[in-house]
Every structure is written in structure tokens, then in C-alpha cells.
Scaffold this active site. Structure first.
Site, short mmCIF file in Angstrom:
data_model
loop_
_atom_site.label_atom_id
_atom_site.label_comp_id
_atom_site.label_asym_id
_atom_site.label_seq_id
_atom_site.Cartn_x
_atom_site.Cartn_y
_atom_site.Cartn_z
CG ASP A 102 -2.22 6.75 -8.40
OD1 ASP A 102 -1.60 6.28 -9.36
OD2 ASP A 102 -3.43 7.07 -8.45
CG ASP A 203 -1.16 7.32 -13.84
OD1 ASP A 203 -2.39 7.30 -13.67
OD2 ASP A 203 -0.57 8.12 -14.60
CD GLU A 257 -5.00 4.39 -15.62
OE1 GLU A 257 -6.05 4.98 -15.88
OE2 GLU A 257 -3.92 4.98 -15.49
CG HIS A 331 -9.26 9.45 -10.51
ND1 HIS A 331 -8.94 8.10 -10.48
CD2 HIS A 331 -8.27 10.04 -11.24
CE1 HIS A 331 -7.81 7.90 -11.13
NE2 HIS A 331 -7.39 9.07 -11.60
CG ASP A 332 -9.06 8.96 -14.73
OD1 ASP A 332 -8.83 10.13 -14.36
OD2 ASP A 332 -8.20 8.06 -14.73
C1 GLC Z 1 -4.34 8.08 -15.42
C2 GLC Z 1 -4.99 8.79 -14.27
C3 GLC Z 1 -5.53 10.09 -14.77
C4 GLC Z 1 -4.37 10.92 -15.29
C5 GLC Z 1 -3.56 10.16 -16.33
C6 GLC Z 1 -2.23 10.80 -16.56
O1 GLC Z 1 -5.24 7.74 -16.42
O2 GLC Z 1 -5.96 7.97 -13.70
O3 GLC Z 1 -6.26 10.78 -13.80
O4 GLC Z 1 -4.83 12.11 -15.85
O5 GLC Z 1 -3.29 8.84 -15.92
O6 GLC Z 1 -1.39 10.62 -15.45
#
Ligand code: GLC
Ligand code: CA
Length: 559
Positions: A102, A203, A257, A331-332
Site C-alpha cells: 500500500d 492510496d 484508490e 478496511h474502510d
Molecule cells: C484511504 C485508506 C484509509 C485512510 C485514508 C487516508 O482511504 O484506505 O484507510 O484513512 O486513505 O490515508
């Protein structure tokens, strides 16, 4: 060099996501670790996945569970050592499982030496961040809100300036206009690639696209996001990064993402001819239970909207030569099972149905740890049980905005990111067989839902194994085109995957009631067989009308 995507490669792969903090604790400090993952490799092998995406285990103060990175080149001692990591990579590789790391490049921790040097007055490193003076009237440089609540600017040390943080104040945004920042990112990727890493997840990458001059928004949340999200320059950054690092090796798999992205941009990010990414995570389909776009106001999920979103993304990316990452959980997100299904009566059938619906679409499926045993949201009774920074902030902000304490708690209980972050449930033991010591986050339903019980007599894990095997053996699934079916049906999500003159039909009933469908005439009475069913159904042809049982899913392949 051919720029054509090798579908037989990407389309045959299934990626599993591990949240290291919650997978398995090898030294009983209550926190999952790398040696814990090594201890469970046989379990991972038995699922027959191709790659594992690990949430960050780099050095971090853990204010946002590792998304606040203080050193991109080292493993945090809570999770283990570089030797442990190398052993993990080698053991997975020996079993044909790749490692995806990641990469958090929109921001770094304020404990990172870049930020610390900037604070000490070093101009070079000050240029790594967005450090701005207040406006003439003394107000913050812009009126932007942090995604975790509160203003997106905090005071830069003892100066009269402020630095930008779209997330927690300890996550300072990096200025991607600065070529030095982009160079650092490429170096980090190349470093991990040399260690045998063959996948990268980027990310929140598309919020790197801020304009050089940061301007005030009109206060509207959607309009505000547009000022820094998914802008054209993100394509330039990705292409450059691709050329300077992972793109040099055609075996590397990447996923970005992408917050609030569009179909057009998703195609551009993933069309191989642009040399950007292999695929993207998009989130529109997971906002269908938000009231007016507000995550904390839950409404019954809008099934027709969910279908339309999935269909339009699928069809357009197929036509535009883009590629989807397919997922319900990460995980979110709260657990999709708890969110969309009646798990009181139909946990098993609905888990199988959800898996069928998403995994047989066109793209690369991601399975989030515990999904394959039908894990649910935990049943916490107090805000004290939650750990997540976003959750805690939301709980207070909701009350300030007029929610009662109880309503704020109920909102958080449904949507908290901790819902999916609870320890992997290995056994029915007190700490779910995850640790012998109190875990950092509690489990609540391991007595009935756990790996040991599932492998002994369960039906979900085996179903996932079948789905994964199907993707590897059936070109219609790995390479086929997509065609939506029964678009107007209020209960059934259905589609066809086709190639030349072969096709299969996927039917999934999203409700806990039986429902009757009528298939388009071209499919009626066509011969073939059921290749996957969660009710042991067999059929030699598709009848004119078909009644589906609660959460029934059915895959029929024409002969
Ligand atoms: C992404 C991650 C999340 C994190 C955010 C900031 O959305 O998946 O868990 O809090 O980025 O890095
Ligand atoms: Ca540990």
C-alpha cells in the site's frame, strides 16, 4: 512493446486483502503481525488466491492505523522486521502468491523526517508540503474541510503559517507539483520492487490533483472535492510514475484508490495504452445507503441505483478498454453482509449470493479477510470500544450537529470503519484465536463465525474456493464481455458474460423473499447447465419463467 492488456493474466487473478493489525498475532501483544501472517500461509494457499494486498505496515505513529507513514523504507517493529517481511515474500512466492503493498503518497506523517526538516526551517522540504499564509482577513488559507472532520489546515509549528491535511492533522499533504516529491515516490516503489513486491495499491491517489493556487470553495462538499479530486493532472502523475517505476515490468499489478472518480477518468487510468494503472477502486456502488450523500445518515440501500452503477461502470469500462477492481468489502467499509442482507436468517445464502454477484463481473475481484467465512460487523455497545479516528471524530461532530448521543452511536455503529477491522476470527475462543491477549479491537461473534467451524462444516469458504476456481478455468469469466439483464427488476441483479458465440448468465436475488423472473426471449429454452448454485439447483435448460429462492444465486452456462 505491446500495450494490449493480457486478459488471460489479469482476468484470472483474485486478490486477497489482509489488514495486518487484525490477521493473526504471533507474539501475544494483541496486535497482528507479519510472523502471524507467515503462520497462516497454508490457509491462504487453500483459498487459491494469486496476490495479497497488505494494508501499510511501515513505520508509523498509527494515528490512522498506518496510513500516516513516518518511514516508507522500513517495517514498523509492532509488525516485525525486514527479515520477517523478506521471509513472507519468499514463502508466498514459493506458493505463487504475489505481494501487493500500500503506497500512501498523498500525505505522510508529520513525524516523517521530510516534515520534521520542513519544521526546522529547511526550504527544500518545506516545498514538499502545502504551507501557506493566512488570507488577508486572517482566516485559514482556504475553507476546506478535512475528511475526518474539522478544518483541513493546521498551524505549521511556531510560524504564522498553516499546512494542508485533507485527512488527520498528523497526515500532511505532499505537494505533487514538486518533481522532488514525485522522484521520492518512484524511488520508494523501486525499492520495494527489488524486494520482490509485484503489486502496488495507491492510496487516495486522485486527491493529489490539487491546483497550484488553492482556492476557497463555496462551502458545498461536492464542489469542494472537485477543487482537488480527479483532475487531469493526476493522469500525468500516474503516467510519469508508471514510466519511472512499476511500468518497467509488465508483471506488476497496480490499483489506484480513486475517490469520487468518473467513468471517463476510470477508463483513462486503466486503458493500457495510457500506461497508468492496471485497475481502479471506485466507491459509488458503496454509497447507495447514504442519505443525500452523507455517510453517517443511513437509509435502506437503493437497489436500483446499485444495479445501475454497477452496470454503467461495467459496460463503459468494457467498451473503453478499462479494467475494474471488483469488491464489496475493505478496511474502510462496514461488512457488506451486515449492510445489505438479512443475516439473521440467511447469512450463508446471502454471503454466497453477494460473492457470486460481484466476483463474476468483468474485472479483478478482491476479497477482504473474513469475507470468505461470512464475518459480520461486531456488536459493540459503547463508543469506548471503537478505535478509529474517523469514527471518534464523527461521533462528536454528529452530536454537535444535533444528533442525540444514542443516534450518534447508532450512526457510528452502522458505518464505522472498525466494523471490518475486528480481528480475524480463527476459533470460538475468547479472543477469537487471534491472540492470547486482549486484542487492540474486540471481536463479538466468533462463537458461531470462525475459520475452524467454517472449515469443519461451513459452506461459505468452499463456495469462495469454487468461485475462484471458476475464474481461473472459465474464459467467459476472465475475458468475457458484459451485458446487463433484467435491468428493471426490483429484486434481481442479473447479467450475461459472453465471447463470440458462447455465454453464461448470472442471476442473483438480493432479497430474503422468493421472486419470479422472466428471461429475455433469446435465452429461453436454451440448453446448458448450472455451473454454480447456492441451492444445489440443476437445470438442463433455462425455462421461460424461473422462481428464485431467498438470496438464491445461479450461474448457467449455455452449451
Ligand atoms: C484511504 C485508506 C484509509 C485512510 C485514508 C487516508 O482511504 O484506505 O484507510 O484513512 O486513505 O490515508
Ligand atoms: Ca503481535
Amino acid at each position: 512493446m505491446s500495450k494490449k492488456r493480457d486478459l488471460s493474466e489479469l482476468g484470472k487473478k483474485v486478490i486477497y486483502q489482509i489488514y495486518p493489525k487484525s490477521f493473526y498475532d504471533s507474539n501475544d501483544d494483541g496486535i497482528g503481525d507479519i510472523r502471524g501472517i507467515i503462520a497462516k500461509i497454508d490457509y491462504l494457499i487453500s483459498l487459491n488466491i494469486d496476490m495479497i494486498w497488505f494494508n501499510p505496515f511501515f513505520i508509523s505513529p498509527q494515528n490512522d492505523n498506518g496510513y500516516d507513514i513516518a518511514d516508507y523504507y522500513n517495517i514498523d517493529s509492532v509488525f516485525g522486521t525486514m527479515d520477517d517481511f523478506e521471509e513472507l515474500v519468499a514463502k508466498l512466492r514459493a506458493n505463487h502468491i504475489g505481494v501487493m503493498l500500500d503506497m500512501v503518497f498523498n500525505h505522510c506523517s508529520t513525524s516523517h523526517q521530510w516534515f520534521q526538516k520542513a519544521l526546522a526551517g529547511n526550504q527544500k522540504y518545506q516545498n514538499y508540503f502545502y504551507i501557506r499564509s493566512t488570507r488577508k482577513d486572517g482566516s485559514l488559507p482556504t475553507n476546506w474541510q478535512s475528511k475526518f472532520g474539522g478544518p483541513a489546515w493546521s498551524k505549521f509549528g511556531n510560524t504564522d503559517k498553516f499546512y494542508l491535511h485533507l485527512y488527520d492533522p498528523t497526515q500532511a499533504d505532499l505537494d505533487w507539483h514538486n518533481p522532488d516529491v514525485r522522484y521520492e515516490a518512484a524511488n520508494i516503489i523501486n525499492f520495494w520492487q527489488k524486494k520482490g513486491v509485484t503489486g502496488f495499491r495507491f492510496d487516495v491517489f486522485n486527491v493529489t490533483g490539487k491546483s497550484e493556487t488553492l482556492v476557497n470553495s463555496n462551502g458545498d462538499e461536492t464542489a469542494e472535492k472537485k477543487l482537488y479530486t480527479d483532475t487531469p493532472i493526476v493522469h500525468k502523475y500516474l503516467h510519469e510514475l508508471n514510466r519511472a517505476s512499476f511500468g518497467q515490468d509488465s508483471q506488476i499489478i497496480t490499483v489506484g484508490e480513486m475517490s469520487s472518480t468518473t467513468i471517463a477518468n476510470s477508463i483513462d487510468y486503466t486503458n493500457p495504452k495510457n500506461q497508468e494503472l492496471s485497475m481502479v477502486f471506485t466507491f459509488h456502488h458503496l454509497k447507495v445507503d447514504y442519505k443525500n450523500g452523507d455517510k453517517w445518515q443511513t437509509i435502506p440501500f437503493d437497489f436500483m441505483k446499485l444495479k445501475e452503477l454497477l452496470f454503467s461502470w461495467q459496460e463503459s469500462l468494457d467498451k473503453g478498454h478499462g479494467w475494474n477492481a471488483l469488491f464489496w468489502n475493505n478496511h474502510d467499509q462496514p461488512r457488506a453482509l451486515s449492510r445489505f442482507c438479512n443475516t439473521q436468517t440467511y447469512r450463508i445464502q446471502s454471503a454466497q449470493m453477494l460473492a457470486t454477484a460481484i466476483q463474476l463481473l468483468r474485472g479483478t475481484p478482491f476479497i477482504y479477510q473474513g469475507e470468505e467465512i461470512g464475518m459480520l460487523n461486531p456488536d459493540y455497545t459503547s463508543i469506548e470500544e471503537y478505535v478509529d479516528v474517523e469514527t471518534k471524530n464523527a461521533y462528536h461532530i454528529l452530536q454537535k450537529s444535533g444528533f442525540s448521543e444514542n443516534d450518534a452511536f447508532l450512526a457510528v455503529k452502522q458505518k464505522s470503519r472498525d466494523n471490518s477491522r475486528t480481528p480475524m476470527q480463527w476459533t470460538a475462543a475468547k479472543y477469537a484465536g487471534f491472540s492470547h491477549n486482549k486484542p487492540w479491537l474486540a471481536s463479538t461473534n466468533q462463537d458461531t463465525i470462525n475459520v475452524a467451524a467454517e472449515l469443519d462444516h461451513g459452506k461459505i469458504f468452499k463456495f469462495y474456493q469454487k468461485l475462484i476456481a471458476l475464474r481461473k478455468s472459465e474464459p467467459l469469466i476472465s475475458d468475457g464481455h458484459i451485458m446487463p439483464l433484467l435491468r428493471d427488476d426490483q429484486r434481481v441483479f442479473a447479467y450475461s458474460r459472453y465471447l463470440a458465440d458462447s455465454a453464461l448468465v448470472v442471476l442473483t436475488n438480493f432479497y430474503d423473499k422468493t421472486t419470479t423472473i422472466e428471461l429475455p426471449s433469446k435465452y429461453k429454452r436454451r440448453h446448458g447447465s448450472v455451473i454454480l448454485s447456492n441451492y444445489n439447483r440443476t437445470l438442463g435448460e433455462l425455462p421461460r419463467v424461473l422462481t428464485l429462492k431467498p438470496y438464491e444465486s445461479l450461474v448457467f452456462k449455455f452449451s
